[in-house]
Structure formats: C-alpha cells, structure tokens
Design a protein around this motif. Structure first.
Motif: not given
Ligand code: FES
Ligand code: FES
Lengths: 783, 163
Positions: A205-210, B132-137, B139-145
């Motif tokens: 998850y992008l937000e670490p445990e916090s 956007l390769v350096g911005n990880l997500c 949750c979304t699978g990126y399609t909607k981004i």
C-alpha cells in the motif's frame, strides 16, 4: 409510479428504478482525495508529540542474551526506551479459528527471550524528533545467540525439524472431504497431476503503517491507519486496562489490502503513549514495512484430478501447504479458505483436501486480498487446462462440462443458493480480446488464455457475523450515518451514503458518514473478507428502511395517504404522482413533525448474517455466505530471447449482482487486476534463510504505468447476491484469476505451462530451455 | 543537531523556518509547514507520493534537503492555481474519471501529469504512461488515471490556452 418501497423490494435487478444506487456520484472521500486534503494516519500532530520507532531483530532465529539500552537512553531527546519487561501483558493471541488440532501460540508484543523472524520487534523508542528516534534505534544493543532456524515449510514438516514454537510446527490442519476420492480416482479414465508454487507477496500500500496515540482523561486514543478498530480490546489487554479505556479511530487508509487487518503500529503507539503520557506518532519506514509487515502466504499446492474420458470430473485430491511464518496471525483462516475453495467453481463428487499452515522462521504471513482463495485459482485452473489438453477438448469445453450452477453442491457439502453467471463472464471477457495481435518481432510469440474463479465475500459463517449502524435524520433534513466501518479507499463509507440516500431520499450532499471510531460508532466489524458492503450495506439498508417506516407513519397521516404509497426522493417525501395531486413534505419539516409528536428520527440497527456450523473432523459444514464469480482473459507477447512477458490485452468480467457505484466497481476490478498481474509476473519478496534479499521499494517491483495495459471491464448484474439490493462483494474477487489467465496465455505462446510464480523472464527462459531439451510432456507439464 | 534558518517559497508564499541540515524537504513541508498533500511513501525516490513541482518540474521531495531549495519556487497540489474557487481542471478530470481510490498517490500523480501536459499538448496514452512511470499506484490499475490525464489534455487544448 409505484412507491419506492415496492420498487426496491420487488422489482428484479436491471428494471429497478434506483435513483442513487447504480449511479457513480463523485462525492464524499473522492472530493477530498483529489483536493489533497484527506488526512491519513501520519497527518496528525499534537502539542508535545513524540516520535516512536521500533527496534527490530536482525536475526531470524536466535536467543536474546542481553539488551543494553543505556546508550539509547542517554541520547539527548530520547524520552523512553521500552523492552518486553515494560509490557503489562506481553501477548497477542489470535482467536482460534475452529480448525482441527489448532495450536494456541501467542505472539509477544516485544520479543522477550528469543526472536523468531527477522524484523521482530524487540524494543521501542520515543524521542522528541524523528531523527533522534532513528539514531536511538542504532544505539540499542541486543546480543543474540543463534539458534537453528527453519525456512522451508515442507522441511518444517519433517520429524527432526527445529521447532519454531514448542507446541509444534503445524498451526492447523484443515480437511475437506466428500465422497470417496481414492476409489473414484482409481476408476478415472484419466488422472492429471500438478504441483504449483506461489511466493511471498508484499501488500505495498502506498501509505505505510502509521498513526498517532495519546492519552486524555484516562483514555488511550489511537488514531491509526487500520482496517480493524476492534483491536481496541487487544490493546486493553496488552496495557492491562479495561476495554472502556481504549479508543481506536481509523483514519481513511492509503490502501490496506489485508495488511492493516492485523495490528501494525497500534500496540507500540499504545505502549509509548501510555508510558510517556505524551502524544506519540509512529510511521514505519517503507523499508521497515517491507521487512516486517505481514505477507501473502506462499502456497505449495499439489493436485491430482481424475476425470472420465468425456471430461467429467470424478475426483480431486489436493494438498496445500502454506508458509505461515513465525506467528499465527490469520494463517489458520487463510488456509481454511484455500481448502474450501481448492477445487474452484467445478462439480467434484469425490474430493479430499488437506490444507496446513506451517510455522517457519520467515516473516509472518497473514491476510492479503484473496485470502487463500486466490492462490488456489492458479492450481485449479491450470489443472482444468491440462485436463482439456489431455482429452483433446478446448479449455471452454472442459469448463462447460464441469462448471457449477445454482443449486449444485460444493465440496463442503453446501449448495449454491445464488446465480452462477460464469459463462456470461467468460463470453464477455473473451469477446473483449478482439482480433489476435501479431507478434512484434521474430523472437516474439503471442498467446491467449483465460481463467475463471470464485471468491467468497463475508466472513466464515460460524463466526456469526453482524454489523451495526446508527442513522439519524436531523431537524434540518440532513442525515447522519454512524458506523464503525473502516475505509480502505474502495468507497466503503460512500457506498453506505448511496444506499441510505436511495431509501430515505436524502440528497448525498446532505448526508454525512462518521466512521471508524470505537467511541462514537456502533461496531461494524473490520473491513476485510469483502464483507463491508455485504454486512454494513445490509445494516444500512434495513436500518434505513426501519427508520423510513417510522417516519412514514407521520408523513402518511399528514398527507392522508397510505404509508406504502409514499415516494422518498430529492430531500422530500411525496404522494405518488399518478393522481396528479402530487404533494410533499420536506425531510426537514418531517423531522420537526416527528419531534413534536415524540417520534424518534434516529435508528440504531444491527444486521446479522446467517449462522451455521462447520465440522472440522468430517470436513463438512457451513463455510461462506456466498461467492463472487468472474472470468479474466489475457493476451500476452513473450519475447523468447529475453523471456519478457508483455501483457497486450486484458479483460475482466465479474457478476456483482447489482452495482451500487459502477465507477467504483470498475476501479476495484482494474486495481485488483493490477495486483494480480504483479503477483503473476514480477512481485516476489524473496527470502534467503529468513533474510529478505532486499527491503528497498526500488527492488520490490510492483506494476507501474508502463507494465499495465488498459484493463477492460465488463460487469454482469445477475440481480442475485446476498448484499444490499442483491449486490455481491467485489473487493477481493478480481485478484484471483490473473495468474492463471496469464500462465495459460504463456503456455499458448511458448508451449510450456508455468507452474511457479512469479513468472519472471528468468523462469520463462528456463521453461523455454526445458522445452528445447525435450523435458516437457505433451500437455505442457514438466516431467 | 545545529539548525539553520531557511526561507522556503511554497505555493507563492515565503516561509521562514529553522531546520537541521539533514531535514528532508519532504518532512519540512509535511511536518513543519503542515502540508498533508506532500506524503511519505518510500523515502527512496521510487513511489512519487512526495512529488512537488520545483520551478515547475516534478521532483521527489524525499530526495532533497530543505536547505537545498532556498530561492526555488515550490508548488504542491493545494497550491495549484484554481480555475474557479474550488479546484483546478486536472482535479475535476481525476474526480470525474474516478481516478483515485485510496487517494494517497493522487496529488503526486496530478502534479506529474500537469508538467507533462504543460510540455506536450497532445500526449498519447503511451506518453502518459511513460511520464507517470515514477508515480506508483497500488489501487487503480492506472487505467482511469490515464483516462483522466488524457481528458485533461483534451480540455486544455479546448481552452486554447496552450498556443
Ligand atoms: S516518498 Fe519520495 S518518492 Fe516515495
Ligand atoms: S489510489 Fe491508492 S495508491 Fe493510487
């Protein structure tokens, strides 16, 4: 026009005239998220706040001979250094899952005399600045004496294996059995065997445990990123205070996926805030999170599948070993789900499944989206493909002959009581792939595959699940929803607003939902097991209907019409339109009328799921409330020179019963596929003798924008599900079929079937080499 | 730790603060200035949740010390010039596309996308993915981004403000 009550209750899905449900309002948390104004676990600061850090073991298996904290204590700015002796009750005991011969093993909050995995907490620091706390960690001197460790769950089963816990290395042993698998196997025309392996996976998850903890009025409050506020009772035990002295508030999470289902920062924050009587913030470093947070269980899955010559399944013999790591966490339950779902959505009259959670000195594994039911998809779908190939059938034909339908009995002996729309999902997913792509280079080959899956939603039935909600119509017509639900980012809270709005007619802008607070909200259970739409959604639906009934009596009297003809919409209650005499009362007026008549505009409601029993001895009984089914189809290109697999097209289709918010449903499916593709092709938290090969995010690869194709989604709405308005849960289901679909597509491209995850370029090249060396059987399996 | 005084120019305002020379720009923005939209996700320059615009270019605030950026113009998401009082058009596009789930990656994602569209009037989906390769997500699978950024570029061209 019929009254809303009728419309909701009696009309079949698809024809129901919902006004709010089934739309995708961009409301509530979405707004704050795009504004950047949502406050997560780390976004909280109090006067005098300290910064907490955990000192962790660098050894996977050792006796602690001494801990010297003096240098750390002397560092200016350090306020507290705590070790095991400072913990009033130094045990976390997970409630027994009900499995056969299940061991009761406690996990210490802070290791006392021995450590069992690299990253295990040994001491705690609180300091005035985060940099000082970090420096103090390095000054805590822990002396260890190495003990022999065990790092492979299969080796841990051997009689002479070192024991991770004195009680033994097998945490739980599940068995599911029906019919006579051995006899049926012997009588089968064809028997397919297969062994499949999966890996440790990081939630990332992008937000670490916090979170932040403080004590106030004798009550310890923790505001943390958690899926489960009900851990408050565990915290009370650890501090040895009564449960009314601990309050947990869950912030909206920056992702959780099961990784914030067990406690993360909670016990450490609690101890530090309690000891120092000052507010404390703790945020785990990403590297610390990768090192020490729970992981998805690696499974070793062995299948023997017997069938008639026409492809009809006769028997399955399945053995599953899950690496639980050093402590129980939720392993017993994960391995139950693996056992219950091991045969997938296929009729099997004779089956015996054994599923064991085995301790090792690896990092603990626990809940992770898919929860055991996702690992086995790779097993059962690969077996179906192999069976088809052996018998000269297509993958579609073999599934058509065996797929479950409504009313069929599954291996636990239960019968499926809602629609099974697997064929519809498969047709949609396959159609989406469109014309086959051509390879982009001479060494490249294109292949296609698909896989189906079923994933439970809701907790195992014998836990007798329930969720409460408290709804209040305010005197200005606005509506409050109070629910102990926690929000993972999937719209758990927002969907409750949509359901309440649908029933009571309050506009979404006039609904506030207060969630995730043990002090102020009625308990809803945690957000896991794809249970919150099912549980809290049903609680809101029936609670809102009850509230509407009591409001309707007042409105009906005022308007002079029967209560069940009223229409609740747009902040008003109106008479039905047909007479042309449409009259109405604004909800604000109605609330005031109720007040004058002493009619409550508030309703506290508890919704209970169906209960049942499971007999672990017989391996038969009630398991899960219901399932979400789906099919994914993939087209890949394999570069046979480099082994790189590129996903060219990907389509996913699930039956969600009834969509509450279509955009969020799509988002769940697309995001689930991303995690499933990472699992299939790249993600691997590799350990060597319990030590992670890397704890850098730069080395734990999750899919980036460049790795992901556009995910095409088709949703089926069967109108049959156990959730509110016949919805089914969709949180976990989309991760299941990915690895199997990709493996099948790779097999189609190169002629060899992968049986080990992740399918990295190195492994693809190995498969190609094996094939060249003639070590591959006709059906693509390794000899 | 000795502290030095720095002046940070953030979202058009100058802030004066005392920080240690080892204070990360990320921590200075998030904790000292209370900017919750600049977030810690990895501290390695990998995930992009700490993205800011430094003189208009997206950079990772976790890879810079606060003392390094004196005199530079820092923009965070909440400092974007809004078209109306409420929000910037890229925020509207993300909202309408459903391009946020947990929302943790969202500010960084939007800032990176903004810089791309600033440079490239008509980005293809592949251009957007590359940027956007350096911005990880997670949750979304990126399609909607990618949908949202495409829509934003389209709207921006429609406004005619780019030429
Ligand atoms: S926190 Fe800066 S890139 Fe991840
Ligand atoms: S929306 Fe959760 S990380 Fe992107």
């Amino acid at each position: 026009m019929v009254a809303m009550t009728e419309a909701i209750e009696s009309a079949p899905a698809g024809t129901t005239e919902f006004t709010v449900v089934g739309n995708s309002p961009a409301h509530h948390d979405f707004q704050d998220k795009v504004q950047g104004t949502l406050r997560y676990g780390a976004d909280w600061k109090l006067p005098g706040m300290l910064y907490g850090k955990v000192v962790r073991s660098l050894q996977p298996c050792a006796r602690i001979t001494a801990i010297d904290t003096s240098a750390a204590r002397e560092l200016p700015g350090v306020v507290a250094v705590l070790t095991a002796s400072d913990v009033p009750f130094n045990k976390v005991v997970d409630n027994a899952s009900g499995g056969l011969g299940e061991l009761t093993v406690a996990q210490p909050v802070l290791a006392e005399d021995r450590v069992r995995y690299t990253g295990e907490p040994v001491a705690l620091i609180a300091a005035t600045e985060p940099e000082i706390a970090a420096a103090a960690v390095d000054l805590v001197d822990v002396s260890y004496a190495d003990l022999p460790g065990i790092f492979d769950p299969e080796e841990a089963l051997e009689p002479e294996a070192p024991l991770v816990h004195e009680a033994g290395n097998v945490l739980v042993n599940w068995r599911i059995g029906r019919g006579d698998a051995a006899a049926a196997m012997a009588a089968a025309d064809v028997v397919i065997t297969g062994e499949y392996r999966s890996q440790h996976v990081e939630h990332a998850y992008l937000e670490p445990e916090s979170g932040v903890g403080w004590s106030d009025n004798g009550v310890l409050t923790l505001r943390v990123s958690t899926q489960v506020i009900e851990h408050a009772s565990q915290i009370a035990r650890i501090l040895d205070v009564s449960e009314n002295k601990v309050r947990i508030i869950a912030s909206y999470m920056g992702g959780g996926f099961g990784g914030k289902e067990d406690m993360t920062v909670e016990p450490y924050l609690a101890l530090l805030a309690w000891h120092t009587q000052r507010p404390v913030r703790m945020v785990w470093d990403r590297q610390e999170s990768i090192l020490a947070s729970t992981k998805r269980h690696p499974f070793v899955m062995r299948y023997r599948t017997g069938a008639k010559a026409d492809g009809t399944l006769l028997a399955q013999e399945i053995d599953i070993i899950g690496d639980a790591g050093a402590y129980p966490c939720l392993s017993a339950r994960v391995l139950f789900a693996g056992a219950a779902l091991a045969a997938g959505p296929y009729r099997v009259p004779n089956i015996t499944t054994r599923s064991r959670a085995v301790f090792t000195n690896n990092v603990p594994a626990s809940a992770f989206r898919g929860f055991g039911a996702m690992q086995v998809v790779f097993g059962y779908e690969s077996q179906m493909d192999k069976l088809a190939e052996r018998l000269g059938l297509t993958p579609t034909e073999i599934r058509d002959r065996n797929q479950v339908s409504k009313g069929d009995t599954i291996p636990t002996g239960e019968s499926l009581h809602t629609a099974v729309e697997l064929t519809a999902t498969r047709d949609l997913a396959l159609a989406r792939l469109g014309p086959r792509s051509t390879a982009t280079g001479p060494g490249c080959r294109v292949g296609r595959g698909f896989a189906s899956g079923m994933q439970p939603y809701g907790r195992t039935i014998w836990f007798r699940d329930h969720a409460s909600v408290w709804l209040t119509l305010q005197t200005d017509g606005s509506l409050l929803i109070r629910s102990g639900v926690t929000d993972l980012g999937a719209g758990q809270a927002a969907s409750l607003c949509q359901i309440a709005s649908e029933v009571l007619g309050a506009p979404l802008e006039e609904i506030s939902v207060y969630i995730g607070d043990t002090a102020l909200n009625p308990p809803a259970g945690g957000t896991f097991a794809t249970r919150q739409l099912y549980m809290s959604g049903n609680a809101v639906l029936s609670g809102a209907r009850e509230l509407r009934d009591s409001l309707a009596a007042v409105a009906a009297e005022e308007l002079g019409v029967p209560p069940d003809t009223l229409v609740w919409r747009d902040g008003m209650v109106r008479t039905a339109d047909s007479s042309g005499q449409n009259r109405g009362i604004r909800l604000a007026e109605l609330a005031q009328m109720c007040q004058r008549r002493g009619v409550s505009t508030s309703n506290l409601h508890t919704w209970r799921a169906r209960g049942g029993e499971f007999d672990p001895e017989a391996g038969q009984g009630d398991s899960f409330p219901d399932y979400t089914y789906g099919t994914h189809a993939a087209e890949v290109e394999v570069d046979t020179e480099t082994g790189v697999v590129r996903v060219l097209k990907y389509a996913a289709s699930h039956d969600v019963g009834q969509q509450i918010n279509p955009v969020r449903v799509q988002g769940q499916i697309q995001g689930g596929v991303m995690q499933g593709l990472g699992y299939a092709l790249m993600e691997d938290h590799a350990l060597i003798d319990g030590q992670p090969v890397s704890t850098l995010f730069a080395n734990y690869l999750i899919p980036t924008t460049m790795d992901m194709p556009d995910i095409e989604v088709d949703v089926v709405e069967s109108g049959e599900g156990c959730g509110p308005l016949n919805a089914r849960g969709i949180g976990e289901p989309p991760v299941g079929p990915c690895a199997a679909a990709i493996a099948s597509a790779i097999k189609d491209a190169i002629g060899v079937r992968p049986n080990r995850l992740p399918i990295t370029p190195e492994r693809v090249l190995e498969l190609i080499d094996e094939q060249a060396a003639g070590r591959v059987a006709k059906d693509g399996d390794h000899e | 730790m000795t502290k030095t005084q720095v002046q940070l120019r953030v979202n058009g305002r100058t802030h004066e603060l005392w920080v240690g020379t080892n204070r990360l720009l990320l921590d200075a923005l998030h904790d000292d200035l209370g900017m919750a939209d600049v977030r810690y996700g990895c501290g390695e320059g990998v995930c992009g949740t700490c993205t800011i615009l430094l003189d208009g270019e997206p950079v990772s605030a976790c890879l810079l010390f606060a003392v390094q950026v004196e005199g530079r113009e820092i923009t965070t998401l909440t400092g974007l010039p809004a078209a109306d009082a409420e929000s910037h058009p890229i925020q509207d596009c993300f909202l309408q596309a459903g391009a946020a789930q947990c929302g943790f990656c969202t500010p960084g994602m939007m800032l990176t996308a903004l810089a791309l569209v600033e440079r490239t009037e008509r980005p293809t989906r592949e251009d957007i993915r590359y940027e956007l390769v350096g911005n990880l997500c997670r949750c979304t699978g990126y399609t909607k981004i990618v949908d949202a950024v495409e829509e934003y570029a389209c709207r921006r061209r429609g406004n005619g403000s780019h030429d």
